[in-house]
Design a protein around this motif. Sequence first.
Motif, PDB file in Angstrom:
ATOM      1  N   THR A  79       0.843  -1.193   0.000  1.00  0.00           N
ATOM      2  CA  THR A  79       0.000   0.000   0.000  1.00  0.00           C
ATOM      3  C   THR A  79       0.879   1.242   0.000  1.00  0.00           C
ATOM      4  O   THR A  79       1.894   1.278   0.700  1.00  0.00           O
ATOM      5  CB  THR A  79      -0.901   0.031   1.254  1.00  0.00           C
ATOM      6  N   VAL A  80       0.472   2.239  -0.797  1.00  0.00           N
ATOM      7  CA  VAL A  80       1.116   3.548  -0.739  1.00  0.00           C
ATOM      8  C   VAL A  80       0.040   4.596  -0.516  1.00  0.00           C
ATOM      9  O   VAL A  80      -1.099   4.433  -0.932  1.00  0.00           O
ATOM     10  CB  VAL A  80       1.942   3.899  -2.002  1.00  0.00           C
ATOM     11  N   THR A  81       0.419   5.642   0.163  1.00  0.00           N
ATOM     12  CA  THR A  81      -0.479   6.756   0.423  1.00  0.00           C
ATOM     13  C   THR A  81       0.158   8.001  -0.174  1.00  0.00           C
ATOM     14  O   THR A  81       1.312   8.306   0.103  1.00  0.00           O
ATOM     15  CB  THR A  81      -0.682   6.938   1.939  1.00  0.00           C
ATOM     16  N   ALA A  82      -0.603   8.690  -1.016  1.00  0.00           N
ATOM     17  CA  ALA A  82      -0.064   9.841  -1.738  1.00  0.00           C
ATOM     18  C   ALA A  82      -0.724  11.142  -1.302  1.00  0.00           C
ATOM     19  O   ALA A  82      -1.929  11.184  -1.047  1.00  0.00           O
ATOM     20  CB  ALA A  82      -0.266   9.652  -3.235  1.00  0.00           C
ATOM     21  N   GLU A  83       0.101  12.176  -1.245  1.00  0.00           N
ATOM     22  CA  GLU A  83      -0.431  13.515  -1.037  1.00  0.00           C
ATOM     23  C   GLU A  83      -0.851  14.083  -2.384  1.00  0.00           C
ATOM     24  O   GLU A  83      -0.420  13.616  -3.433  1.00  0.00           O
ATOM     25  CB  GLU A  83       0.628  14.396  -0.379  1.00  0.00           C
ATOM     26  N   ALA A  84      -1.673  15.099  -2.360  1.00  0.00           N
ATOM     27  CA  ALA A  84      -2.215  15.663  -3.593  1.00  0.00           C
ATOM     28  C   ALA A  84      -1.158  16.369  -4.430  1.00  0.00           C
ATOM     29  O   ALA A  84      -0.280  17.044  -3.892  1.00  0.00           O
ATOM     30  CB  ALA A  84      -3.325  16.649  -3.261  1.00  0.00           C
ATOM     31  N   ALA A  85      -1.273  16.184  -5.751  1.00  0.00           N
ATOM     32  CA  ALA A  85      -0.448  16.946  -6.694  1.00  0.00           C
ATOM     33  C   ALA A  85      -1.035  18.350  -6.810  1.00  0.00           C
ATOM     34  O   ALA A  85      -0.301  19.329  -6.950  1.00  0.00           O
ATOM     35  CB  ALA A  85      -0.426  16.269  -8.058  1.00  0.00           C
ATOM     36  N   CYS A  86      -2.361  18.435  -6.745  1.00  0.00           N
ATOM     37  CA  CYS A  86      -3.079  19.712  -6.785  1.00  0.00           C
ATOM     38  C   CYS A  86      -4.257  19.619  -5.815  1.00  0.00           C
ATOM     39  O   CYS A  86      -5.071  18.712  -5.923  1.00  0.00           O
ATOM     40  CB  CYS A  86      -3.623  19.988  -8.190  1.00  0.00           C
ATOM     41  N   TYR A  87      -4.336  20.556  -4.896  1.00  0.00           N
ATOM     42  CA  TYR A  87      -5.443  20.586  -3.940  1.00  0.00           C
ATOM     43  C   TYR A  87      -5.425  21.914  -3.216  1.00  0.00           C
ATOM     44  O   TYR A  87      -4.358  22.402  -2.849  1.00  0.00           O
ATOM     45  CB  TYR A  87      -5.320  19.445  -2.921  1.00  0.00           C
ATOM     46  N   ASP A  88      -6.604  22.517  -3.038  1.00  0.00           N
ATOM     47  CA  ASP A  88      -6.713  23.775  -2.313  1.00  0.00           C
ATOM     48  C   ASP A  88      -7.917  23.726  -1.382  1.00  0.00           C
ATOM     49  O   ASP A  88      -8.920  24.391  -1.606  1.00  0.00           O
ATOM     50  CB  ASP A  88      -6.810  24.959  -3.282  1.00  0.00           C
ATOM     51  N   ASP A  89      -7.811  22.870  -0.370  1.00  0.00           N
ATOM     52  CA  ASP A  89      -8.838  22.753   0.665  1.00  0.00           C
ATOM     53  C   ASP A  89     -10.235  22.519   0.095  1.00  0.00           C
ATOM     54  O   ASP A  89     -11.218  23.072   0.587  1.00  0.00           O
ATOM     55  CB  ASP A  89      -8.813  23.985   1.575  1.00  0.00           C
ATOM     56  N   GLY A  90     -10.334  21.719  -0.986  1.00  0.00           N
ATOM     57  CA  GLY A  90     -11.626  21.376  -1.561  1.00  0.00           C
ATOM     58  C   GLY A  90     -12.218  22.414  -2.493  1.00  0.00           C
ATOM     59  O   GLY A  90     -13.310  22.238  -3.019  1.00  0.00           O
ATOM     60  N   LYS A  91     -11.503  23.512  -2.716  1.00  0.00           N
ATOM     61  CA  LYS A  91     -12.001  24.546  -3.633  1.00  0.00           C
ATOM     62  C   LYS A  91     -11.856  24.069  -5.069  1.00  0.00           C
ATOM     63  O   LYS A  91     -10.956  23.308  -5.401  1.00  0.00           O
ATOM     64  CB  LYS A  91     -11.229  25.848  -3.445  1.00  0.00           C
ATOM     65  N   VAL A  92     -12.730  24.557  -5.931  1.00  0.00           N
ATOM     66  CA  VAL A  92     -12.698  24.190  -7.346  1.00  0.00           C
ATOM     67  C   VAL A  92     -11.419  24.735  -7.976  1.00  0.00           C
ATOM     68  O   VAL A  92     -11.085  25.906  -7.848  1.00  0.00           O
ATOM     69  CB  VAL A  92     -13.947  24.735  -8.076  1.00  0.00           C
ATOM     70  N   LEU A  93     -10.681  23.837  -8.636  1.00  0.00           N
ATOM     71  CA  LEU A  93      -9.432  24.203  -9.296  1.00  0.00           C
ATOM     72  C   LEU A  93      -9.631  24.419 -10.793  1.00  0.00           C
ATOM     73  O   LEU A  93      -8.840  25.111 -11.419  1.00  0.00           O
ATOM     74  CB  LEU A  93      -8.382  23.111  -9.074  1.00  0.00           C
ATOM     75  N   GLY A  94     -10.637  23.780 -11.371  1.00  0.00           N
ATOM     76  CA  GLY A  94     -10.885  23.925 -12.803  1.00  0.00           C
ATOM     77  C   GLY A  94     -12.080  23.106 -13.229  1.00  0.00           C
ATOM     78  O   GLY A  94     -12.636  22.330 -12.460  1.00  0.00           O
ATOM     79  N   ASP A  95     -12.465  23.262 -14.471  1.00  0.00           N
ATOM     80  CA  ASP A  95     -13.628  22.598 -15.042  1.00  0.00           C
ATOM     81  C   ASP A  95     -13.155  21.476 -15.946  1.00  0.00           C
ATOM     82  O   ASP A  95     -12.400  21.712 -16.895  1.00  0.00           O
ATOM     83  CB  ASP A  95     -14.453  23.615 -15.832  1.00  0.00           C
ATOM     84  N   LEU A  96     -13.580  20.245 -15.662  1.00  0.00           N
ATOM     85  CA  LEU A  96     -13.134  19.093 -16.432  1.00  0.00           C
ATOM     86  C   LEU A  96     -13.588  19.160 -17.888  1.00  0.00           C
ATOM     87  O   LEU A  96     -12.915  18.660 -18.777  1.00  0.00           O
ATOM     88  CB  LEU A  96     -13.655  17.799 -15.796  1.00  0.00           C
ATOM     89  N   ALA A  97     -14.728  19.757 -18.142  1.00  0.00           N
ATOM     90  CA  ALA A  97     -15.274  19.810 -19.500  1.00  0.00           C
ATOM     91  C   ALA A  97     -15.061  21.179 -20.140  1.00  0.00           C
ATOM     92  O   ALA A  97     -15.665  21.497 -21.151  1.00  0.00           O
ATOM     93  CB  ALA A  97     -16.758  19.475 -19.461  1.00  0.00           C
ATOM     94  N   SER A  98     -14.213  21.968 -19.573  1.00  0.00           N
ATOM     95  CA  SER A  98     -14.016  23.333 -20.042  1.00  0.00           C
ATOM     96  C   SER A  98     -13.380  23.386 -21.426  1.00  0.00           C
ATOM     97  O   SER A  98     -12.546  22.557 -21.781  1.00  0.00           O
ATOM     98  CB  SER A  98     -13.126  24.096 -19.054  1.00  0.00           C
ATOM     99  N   THR A  99     -13.774  24.386 -22.191  1.00  0.00           N
ATOM    100  CA  THR A  99     -13.117  24.656 -23.473  1.00  0.00           C
ATOM    101  C   THR A  99     -12.071  25.745 -23.290  1.00  0.00           C
ATOM    102  O   THR A  99     -11.353  26.077 -24.222  1.00  0.00           O
ATOM    103  CB  THR A  99     -14.147  25.110 -24.535  1.00  0.00           C
ATOM    104  N   ASP A 100     -11.986  26.258 -22.069  1.00  0.00           N
ATOM    105  CA  ASP A 100     -10.993  27.282 -21.732  1.00  0.00           C
ATOM    106  C   ASP A 100      -9.605  26.636 -21.709  1.00  0.00           C
ATOM    107  O   ASP A 100      -9.343  25.709 -20.948  1.00  0.00           O
ATOM    108  CB  ASP A 100     -11.337  27.886 -20.362  1.00  0.00           C
TER     109      ASP A 100
END
Length: 170
Positions: free
Chosen positions: A45-66
């Motif tokens: 088992t390995v436990t990983a810390e986040a590559a990107c995370y800001d206390d649960g705030k939205v970081l981006g839109d998965l379906a974005s055309t931006d």
Amino acid sequence: MTAFSSWGTGRRAAAALGAVSLGLVTLSACEKPTPLATVTAGKDTVTAEAACYDDGKVLGDLASTDKKAQAGFTKCLTTEPKKTITVHPGEKLRLGVEPDVAEDGWIALSNSSPITNMSKQTYQVVPNADQLFVNQQTRSLADSTVVSVVASKGGKYTGVWNVKLKRAES
């Protein structure tokens, strides 16, 4: 004699007050740790810390055309994993997230393709991890691949955790 005794007591009280104050200052300077993602293959088992995370705030839109939002998400997915786990032929891959992450939903990706369904459970299983090492274009087996756990809130990503999978020799 009583003057000497109360002087020692006052000094101890001042030292204790100073220690408590220093402890509170130290605690207030600590950042809240990010949630962790857990990957298990066989008995490892390995436990990983986040590559990107800001206390649960939205970081981006998965379906974005931006383009900027897409670039940010791609950067999170391509961040070099700090953790690696070896996967033996035929093993199941077990993926887990903390309850706070599961509450809004999450999905696992490999090479930017979904390997699990969106879930609000804390645990998902990939029945045969061998498939994750197959290069779909060349139909060859790769020596390693990266699994990304992506936390999502209403189609917008809130965190990415990356773990490198290394294929064990048969």
